[in-house]
Design an enzyme around this catalytic site. Structure first.
Site, PDB file in Angstrom:
ATOM      1  N   LYS A  18       0.891  -1.299  -0.036  1.00 22.53           N
ATOM      2  CA  LYS A  18       0.086   0.051  -0.118  1.00 22.53           C
ATOM      3  C   LYS A  18       0.811   1.361  -0.002  1.00 22.53           C
ATOM      4  O   LYS A  18       1.888   1.313   0.862  1.00 22.53           O
ATOM      5  CB  LYS A  18      -0.878  -0.080   1.385  1.00 22.53           C
ATOM      6  CG  LYS A  18      -1.948  -1.161   1.061  1.00 22.53           C
ATOM      7  CD  LYS A  18      -3.030  -0.735   0.193  1.00 22.53           C
ATOM      8  CE  LYS A  18      -4.033  -1.861   0.551  1.00 22.53           C
ATOM      9  NZ  LYS A  18      -5.290  -1.838  -0.511  1.00 22.53           N
ATOM     10  N   LYS A  71     -13.370  -7.287  -8.594  1.00 29.67           N
ATOM     11  CA  LYS A  71     -13.946  -7.997  -7.381  1.00 29.67           C
ATOM     12  C   LYS A  71     -15.328  -8.045  -7.717  1.00 29.67           C
ATOM     13  O   LYS A  71     -16.190  -6.984  -8.002  1.00 29.67           O
ATOM     14  CB  LYS A  71     -13.833  -6.985  -6.278  1.00 29.67           C
ATOM     15  CG  LYS A  71     -12.251  -6.787  -5.934  1.00 29.67           C
ATOM     16  CD  LYS A  71     -12.021  -5.826  -4.868  1.00 29.67           C
ATOM     17  CE  LYS A  71     -10.611  -5.510  -4.275  1.00 29.67           C
ATOM     18  NZ  LYS A  71     -10.190  -4.200  -3.745  1.00 29.67           N
TER      19      LYS A  71
HETATM   20 MG    MG Z   1      -7.160  -2.048  -4.597  1.00 35.57          MG
END
Ligand code: MG
Length: 367
Positions: A163, A262
């Site tokens: 991240k 997703k």
């Molecule tokens: Mg992502």
């Protein structure tokens, strides 16, 4: 297949370690599960909305409300419904893709169980196992980050995702690349950069990243296209891609050259397959993201990630990375790969004792 009743079940799964983002830290995963009771047997679905509206606007309490008061009543009123018709039945309700995806998943599971066919076969899967990547959260120091990455590589994970955000990008990426020269590495910004901060992302170009995910805000496709023109690392979109239509728009604008899919974010598995298909037609690689799913959602993601266009490792880890106790038989990677379930429907179902222990509340809705 006639839906006779729908059970909405809230579960709470303690996490092995806190799930830390820049917005919050949580120590447990709350989810809404859907169990359909039909004239052909039962089916399970999982809503992947998170506890708080930090990743997208959807969150578990709101998704539960939308299911209870708007979506389940429409499904029950429809009587007989097939998996491919669920999105249309729920269409009059705006938004709430993760809640809708849970119902579609449950209908698909029920009808495929009844037919003795696996979800993977239904979706068009061509592989029997999926390469596992791991998303590494914020670490307290670069040293701790390197230790954590080393641990995952020892476990066999085939790709590392870090991240990043302004102020925490170059240093961790450079450190990981310096220590692990050959590891498949990518970064996820979750929309943390403004378009004019593109030089911070261009500074990551020398580190041979697979991609930079969601560099700018979800609704800024022109901004993503601008960043994609400015940096050498391929831009991947996650939060921006909410449907096959937005995927087509993003590709037409040159806003990305890789897509994270997703099923919850796009309203269901069948829309996810449509996005896969249009990306394959455009020679754009896709990969399957993760939403801290229980074994139910993990099984569905594995079926999807086994389609031919999913050529990059998935954010799919073994159950033990997340939960001391999962709802299903735990998924255990072997040599950094997870097997795609082959049984009817999802190929897994909640284990009665585990389900009981992790359940917070249950409500049964009838027509
Ligand atoms: Mg992502």
């Amino acid at each position: 297949m006639r839906v006779e009743a729908v059970e909405l079940r809230r579960v709470r799964l303690p996490l092995v370690r806190p799930f830390v983002t820049t917005a919050a830290a949580t120590t447990a995963r709350s989810s809404v599960l859907v169990r359909l009771l039909t004239d052909g047997g039962e089916g399970w679905g999982e809503c992947v909305a998170l506890d708080a509206p930090h990743y997208t606007s959807e969150y578990v309490e709101a998704a539960h409300h939308a299911l209870r008061h708007h979506l389940v009543p429409r499904l029950l009123a429809a009587g007989a419904v097939a998996g491919e018709a669920v999105a249309q039945v729920l269409g009059p309700v705006q938004g709430h893709p993760m809640a809708k995806a849970a119902l579609e998943m449950a209908v698909l599971d029920a009808e495929l169980r009844a037919a003795g066919r696996s979800l993977a076969a239904r979706l068009g899967a061509t592989r029997t196992e999926v390469d596992c990547g791991v998303a590494v959260g914020e670490a307290p120091s670069v040293g701790a980050l390197l230790d954590e990455v080393a641990g995952y590589l020892d476990q066999g994970y085939r790709r590392i995702k870090l991240k990043v955000h302004p102020g925490a990008d170059l240093e961790p990426v450079a450190a990981v690349r310096a220590r692990f020269a050959d590891v498949a590495l990518q970064v996820d910004a979750n929309g943390a950069y403004s378009v004019d901060q593109w030089p911070l992302l261009a500074a990551l170009d020398p580190f041979d990243l697979l991609l930079v995910e969601q560099p700018v805000a979800a609704d800024d496709l022109l901004g993503a296209a601008e960043v994609a023109r400015r940096i050498r690392t391929p831009v991947c979109l996650d939060e921006s891609i909410t449907s096959a239509a937005t995927a087509a728009t993003a590709l037409a604008l040159g806003a990305c050259s890789v897509v994270n899919i997703k099923p919850g974010r796009v309203g269901g598995l069948l829309e996810a397959v449509r996005i896969h298909d249009l990306c394959v037609a455009a020679a754009v690689p896709v990969w399957c993201g993760g939403m801290l799913e229980t074994g139910l959602g993990r099984a569905a993601n594995l079926a999807l990630a086994a389609l031919p266009g999913f050529t990059l490792p998935a954010d799919l880890s073994g159950s033990a990375r997340y939960f001391p106790l999962d709802l299903t038989e735990p998924f255990v990677p072997v040599d950094g790969r997870l097997a795609v379930p082959t049984g009817p429907g999802l190929g897994v179902a909640p284990l009665p004792e585990e389900l009981e222990e992790l359940t917070v509340s249950v409500e049964l809705l009838r027509p």
